[in-house]
Design a protein around this motif. Sequence first.
Motif, PDB file in Angstrom:
ATOM      1  N   THR B 359       0.835  -1.195   0.000  1.00  0.00           N
ATOM      2  CA  THR B 359       0.000   0.000   0.000  1.00  0.00           C
ATOM      3  C   THR B 359       0.876   1.254   0.000  1.00  0.00           C
ATOM      4  OG1 THR B 359      -1.627  -1.233   1.240  1.00  0.00           O
ATOM      5  CG2 THR B 359      -1.919   1.134   1.156  1.00  0.00           C
ATOM      6  N   VAL B 360       1.935   1.224   0.796  1.00  0.00           N
ATOM      7  CA  VAL B 360       2.853   2.359   0.805  1.00  0.00           C
ATOM      8  C   VAL B 360       3.455   2.543  -0.587  1.00  0.00           C
ATOM      9  CG1 VAL B 360       5.045   3.202   1.738  1.00  0.00           C
ATOM     10  CG2 VAL B 360       3.353   2.172   3.264  1.00  0.00           C
ATOM     11  N   ALA B 361       3.828   1.445  -1.237  1.00  0.00           N
ATOM     12  CA  ALA B 361       4.445   1.546  -2.564  1.00  0.00           C
ATOM     13  C   ALA B 361       3.446   2.041  -3.604  1.00  0.00           C
ATOM     14  CB  ALA B 361       5.017   0.189  -2.985  1.00  0.00           C
ATOM     15  N   VAL B 362       2.219   1.535  -3.566  1.00  0.00           N
ATOM     16  CA  VAL B 362       1.212   1.962  -4.544  1.00  0.00           C
ATOM     17  C   VAL B 362       0.922   3.455  -4.392  1.00  0.00           C
ATOM     18  CG1 VAL B 362      -1.236   1.790  -5.151  1.00  0.00           C
ATOM     19  CG2 VAL B 362       0.111  -0.275  -4.847  1.00  0.00           C
ATOM     20  N   ARG B 363       0.809   3.890  -3.164  1.00  0.00           N
ATOM     21  CA  ARG B 363       0.569   5.309  -2.905  1.00  0.00           C
ATOM     22  C   ARG B 363       1.766   6.149  -3.389  1.00  0.00           C
ATOM     23  NH1 ARG B 363      -2.512   9.765  -2.309  1.00  0.00           N
ATOM     24  NH2 ARG B 363      -1.308  11.270  -1.176  1.00  0.00           N
ATOM     25  N   VAL B 375      14.300   3.717  -5.741  1.00  0.00           N
ATOM     26  CA  VAL B 375      13.667   2.420  -5.590  1.00  0.00           C
ATOM     27  C   VAL B 375      14.575   1.424  -4.859  1.00  0.00           C
ATOM     28  CG1 VAL B 375      14.308   1.565  -7.886  1.00  0.00           C
ATOM     29  CG2 VAL B 375      12.283   0.651  -6.749  1.00  0.00           C
ATOM     30  N   ALA B 376      15.880   1.466  -5.150  1.00  0.00           N
ATOM     31  CA  ALA B 376      16.794   0.532  -4.495  1.00  0.00           C
ATOM     32  C   ALA B 376      16.807   0.788  -2.988  1.00  0.00           C
ATOM     33  CB  ALA B 376      18.202   0.682  -5.069  1.00  0.00           C
ATOM     34  N   ARG B 377      16.816   2.071  -2.613  1.00  0.00           N
ATOM     35  CA  ARG B 377      16.858   2.379  -1.185  1.00  0.00           C
ATOM     36  C   ARG B 377      15.562   1.962  -0.486  1.00  0.00           C
ATOM     37  NH1 ARG B 377      17.721   7.301  -1.448  1.00  0.00           N
ATOM     38  NH2 ARG B 377      16.055   8.124  -0.164  1.00  0.00           N
ATOM     39  N   VAL B 378      14.436   2.152  -1.181  1.00  0.00           N
ATOM     40  CA  VAL B 378      13.155   1.770  -0.582  1.00  0.00           C
ATOM     41  C   VAL B 378      13.077   0.250  -0.389  1.00  0.00           C
ATOM     42  CG1 VAL B 378      10.662   1.714  -0.945  1.00  0.00           C
ATOM     43  CG2 VAL B 378      11.938   3.807  -1.413  1.00  0.00           C
ATOM     44  N   ILE B 379      13.547  -0.494  -1.383  1.00  0.00           N
ATOM     45  CA  ILE B 379      13.524  -1.964  -1.251  1.00  0.00           C
ATOM     46  C   ILE B 379      14.401  -2.394  -0.082  1.00  0.00           C
ATOM     47  CG2 ILE B 379      14.200  -4.144  -2.355  1.00  0.00           C
ATOM     48  CD1 ILE B 379      13.369  -2.893  -5.027  1.00  0.00           C
ATOM     49  N   VAL B 431       8.519  -4.729  -4.772  1.00  0.00           N
ATOM     50  CA  VAL B 431       8.957  -5.029  -6.134  1.00  0.00           C
ATOM     51  C   VAL B 431       7.763  -5.268  -7.065  1.00  0.00           C
ATOM     52  CG1 VAL B 431      10.170  -6.727  -7.548  1.00  0.00           C
ATOM     53  CG2 VAL B 431      11.216  -5.867  -5.452  1.00  0.00           C
ATOM     54  N   VAL B 432       6.726  -5.971  -6.584  1.00  0.00           N
ATOM     55  CA  VAL B 432       5.589  -6.279  -7.459  1.00  0.00           C
ATOM     56  C   VAL B 432       4.924  -4.998  -8.000  1.00  0.00           C
ATOM     57  CG1 VAL B 432       3.275  -7.296  -7.530  1.00  0.00           C
ATOM     58  CG2 VAL B 432       5.179  -8.597  -6.563  1.00  0.00           C
ATOM     59  N   PRO B 433       4.541  -4.039  -7.148  1.00  0.00           N
ATOM     60  CA  PRO B 433       3.928  -2.835  -7.729  1.00  0.00           C
ATOM     61  C   PRO B 433       4.878  -2.048  -8.639  1.00  0.00           C
ATOM     62  CG  PRO B 433       4.136  -2.629  -5.328  1.00  0.00           C
ATOM     63  CD  PRO B 433       4.449  -4.039  -5.679  1.00  0.00           C
ATOM     64  N   VAL B 434       6.176  -2.001  -8.280  1.00  0.00           N
ATOM     65  CA  VAL B 434       7.115  -1.253  -9.123  1.00  0.00           C
ATOM     66  C   VAL B 434       7.209  -1.898 -10.508  1.00  0.00           C
ATOM     67  CG1 VAL B 434       9.559  -0.660  -9.441  1.00  0.00           C
ATOM     68  CG2 VAL B 434       8.457  -0.271  -7.228  1.00  0.00           C
ATOM     69  N   ALA B 444      -2.240  -0.731  -8.478  1.00  0.00           N
ATOM     70  CA  ALA B 444      -3.329  -0.920  -7.518  1.00  0.00           C
ATOM     71  C   ALA B 444      -4.193  -2.111  -7.923  1.00  0.00           C
ATOM     72  CB  ALA B 444      -4.186   0.342  -7.426  1.00  0.00           C
ATOM     73  N   LEU B 445      -4.238  -2.373  -9.221  1.00  0.00           N
ATOM     74  CA  LEU B 445      -5.181  -3.362  -9.727  1.00  0.00           C
ATOM     75  C   LEU B 445      -4.760  -4.788  -9.414  1.00  0.00           C
ATOM     76  CD1 LEU B 445      -7.749  -3.599 -11.380  1.00  0.00           C
ATOM     77  CD2 LEU B 445      -6.358  -3.701 -13.434  1.00  0.00           C
ATOM     78  N   ALA B 446      -3.473  -5.108  -9.598  1.00  0.00           N
ATOM     79  CA  ALA B 446      -3.075  -6.517  -9.579  1.00  0.00           C
ATOM     80  C   ALA B 446      -2.099  -6.874  -8.463  1.00  0.00           C
ATOM     81  CB  ALA B 446      -2.464  -6.870 -10.934  1.00  0.00           C
ATOM     82  N   SER B 447      -1.494  -5.868  -7.845  1.00  0.00           N
ATOM     83  CA  SER B 447      -0.442  -6.164  -6.870  1.00  0.00           C
ATOM     84  C   SER B 447      -0.912  -7.044  -5.733  1.00  0.00           C
ATOM     85  CB  SER B 447       0.100  -4.869  -6.265  1.00  0.00           C
ATOM     86  OG  SER B 447       0.691  -4.066  -7.228  1.00  0.00           O
ATOM     87  N   GLY B 448      -2.092  -6.731  -5.193  1.00  0.00           N
ATOM     88  CA  GLY B 448      -2.589  -7.434  -4.018  1.00  0.00           C
ATOM     89  C   GLY B 448      -2.559  -8.942  -4.188  1.00  0.00           C
ATOM     90  N   THR B 449      -3.106  -9.405  -5.306  1.00  0.00           N
ATOM     91  CA  THR B 449      -3.158 -10.837  -5.566  1.00  0.00           C
ATOM     92  C   THR B 449      -1.761 -11.445  -5.590  1.00  0.00           C
ATOM     93  OG1 THR B 449      -4.717 -10.115  -7.219  1.00  0.00           O
ATOM     94  CG2 THR B 449      -4.351 -12.473  -7.033  1.00  0.00           C
ATOM     95  N   PHE B 450      -0.864 -10.823  -6.349  1.00  0.00           N
ATOM     96  CA  PHE B 450       0.491 -11.350  -6.456  1.00  0.00           C
ATOM     97  C   PHE B 450       1.162 -11.428  -5.086  1.00  0.00           C
ATOM     98  CE2 PHE B 450       0.260  -9.918 -10.952  1.00  0.00           C
ATOM     99  CZ  PHE B 450       0.657 -11.096 -11.553  1.00  0.00           C
TER     100      PHE B 450
END
Lengths: 472, 472
Positions: B359-363, B375-379, B431-434, B444-450
């Motif tokens: 959720t933080v990443a999607v936002r 992105v590297a630092r966030v991961i 990583v999935v949302p990125v 937002a659409l597909a990340s949750g499932t993955f």
Amino acid sequence: MTEGTGAEMTTGFDEPVTEPTSDDDVYALDRKTVAAILYAVDVDDRDKLIELMEPLHAADIADLLEQINAYDRARLIRLYDKEFDGDILSELDEAVREEVINVLRPDVLADAVRDMESDDVVDLLEDLEEPQKEAILDVLEDSERVAAEQALSYPENSAGRLMQREVVMAPEHWMVGQAIDFMRANDDLPEQFYHVVLVDPRLKPVAQVTLGKLMATRRDVPLHDIAEEEFHTIPVDQDEEDVAYAFNQYHLISAPVVDGDGRLVGVITIDDAMVVLDEEYEEDMLRLAGVSDESSLSDSVAATSKRRLPWLAVNLCTSICASLVISQFEAAIDQLVALAILMPIVASMGGNAGTQSLTVAVRALATRDLTGSNVARVIRRELLVGVLNGLCFAIVLGTVGMMWFDSPMLGVVIGSALVVNMVIAGFAGTVVPVVLDRLGVDPALASGTFVTTTTDVMGFFIFLGLASVILL
Amino acid sequence: MTEGTGAEMTTGFDEPVTEPTSDDDVYALDRKTVAAILYAVDVDDRDKLIELMEPLHAADIADLLEQINAYDRARLIRLYDKEFDGDILSELDEAVREEVINVLRPDVLADAVRDMESDDVVDLLEDLEEPQKEAILDVLEDSERVAAEQALSYPENSAGRLMQREVVMAPEHWMVGQAIDFMRANDDLPEQFYHVVLVDPRLKPVAQVTLGKLMATRRDVPLHDIAEEEFHTIPVDQDEEDVAYAFNQYHLISAPVVDGDGRLVGVITIDDAMVVLDEEYEEDMLRLAGVSDESSLSDSVAATSKRRLPWLAVNLCTSICASLVISQFEAAIDQLVALAILMPIVASMGGNAGTQSLTVAVRALATRDLTGSNVARVIRRELLVGVLNGLCFAIVLGTVGMMWFDSPMLGVVIGSALVVNMVIAGFAGTVVPVVLDRLGVDPALASGTFVTTTTDVMGFFIFLGLASVILL
């Protein structure tokens, strides 16, 4: 000067423009710019840094500062030095802002703060710790300091904190010409304003006139004759969430703020409301996921970890409860391992269906579409949706269960458990947020836990219980 | 007329107002009004109905119509009859709007549509089915019809659909006085406008002047001298999401829209951008929960059920996968039922931690705070948070497992599995949302499932796998 209606304006071309659509990151800082800026910092090239930063909007500079690490941030700010202005400070995230204030040289900080608009100073001050707050108040001129302290005396998240104190107002009996002359003579008009507020002799706002109307009207027309039909005032102690709702619902551009006696004390403009709306959404979205709403991407590892702990702790407790339910059926699982294999499916489907209902309900509560008048109908709808979707998936899952373990009755058991759990999901997903809202708790904050705990516990209980009764 | 800065304006009172804070539902329709209106409809009292509806804003009437059931809605509209105006139609949800259009008498509908602003008509038309669309286009005057059809020829969700075509513009060499005289002479100014756009002889916008500045300046000053420092134009084919982002990021109030040749074709104002922002948020929030983003509270049971099916179907498949993983460890569970009892905890904690990161990443992707540069630092941060929180809860859960089943090694196994799964959750959650975003799919659409599939499958696999190796 021409003022075109659609038909006139588009005579020049017959078809829509077919240029390639702009890509997704059209407004984001590109990597190259960021790299060039960091290189300038590395080689200590102040002129190059200033040249690279010059075309950037303060909001983009703030984003840049948030995206780089603390070490680079400090070096950049020191090199940028006197170029650093107050707008950047207003745009920064709270976490980074405190750090930046500590890095800035005191005289640079003083200049930056003195440049800021009064409402931005208040916004800056309210998030700071006491010593930093004092340092900034000391920098302000006396009148500004008093004004800032007065604004801070309104409750947090109230209209009083949000409003600008600079208002353009006119006595209700004035003519258009008088208002324009007054404005021409006044050196001290706010940067941005959209209405002239008409007030009675006791300073109570009675109407407002848009600038466009004022400009388009002859000098001898009374202001009252061209006032807007709809007129909303905002109580100074109103919650900023309600303010944002009013702007969004009634398409307001700016609205006068009044004190308890109905007297004009300030004005709120749509851009402030938009910021609040943005924050409210972020809050709802993060809270639904069990993340503290003050999280930001620039938080440290320790801060992030701490902010996520509480909801994980709650989840640990609730999942232990679910395990306690499972442990009641130890004997059943011992007899039929298939139960352990299939039980997570019932819980997971219920959890997902519950989250769907819940999210729709939380959103509808936020937009005030879910009220006392339709709550019964919405609950009935969710129950029916639960039955319908439950039956659909019960058939699929029942068949899978039947074939996988070669037991028709197992298929019946898991199918029935699924239908019941999905109906429970629809019910809990709507009732939990509504009840929390009535109790004055933000439904986004706590609903998720309640709903998924319900669907987990009930999912395991119904499936394992039915199995014990029917299969064993 | 006085224009007060904070200090002057507040002399009247020293303390903040201490009235009771307004309650939560300050702007919602109250139940009593709704009941009174429905009673008037029941007894067929048209005068009473009009009297009750008169003080309501069109947006509130729209909310009322959405909240009552279809039968009451039709009766209310028929009784209200000619009073029904275009603003109500603009405010209605898509699902209810189509129904209302079918209930309205053709001449009432015609009057309502003729009253609407050009961009509202476009907004109405774009959601309608072909026959209804034709019916409404037929009602418009020729010039309006052409304008509406032209607007509809721009891509869906583009700036061209969002903009007003009525723009107030002035040649760049004009003086303040000329602009004011022109506006006074013009009967056909837009309802709301905030800037005069300065254009060159080829109709390319070069700057804009706020009305406040125009009003406050002497007649003989060139418009160019009082133009705003910052100036953004918006390409007509830009995605409305980017438009809303620009308004939010750069605090725009209105901005000129240009075609492929850079010529002025319209203007977008902040209230339109606010509507888009609102829709984008709703979309993200609902999509994260696996609900189709066109859902509304006024959808029928069948429509709601259908809109929620797809994600539930995906979830059924992924949870069957997770069950397949469990079934690989049938023998282990058969030997030690405690494994079946404890395994949902590992999966659930991972799922929650993953949802937090996600959720933080999607936002952050939506606000463009998460970019190539950080992105590297966030991961890295998410991985460390996973380790830290994983260790915290591993100690608690390990102790619980140890004591509950009187097996120290079981505690070690579940604790270790938890740490590993929470690190995986942090990694997948970011990583999935990125990756989806880079591929052009809405995260937002597909990340949750993955993400939850990953944490479920890995949670069961690691826990049961470790247990098989260490305990059995």
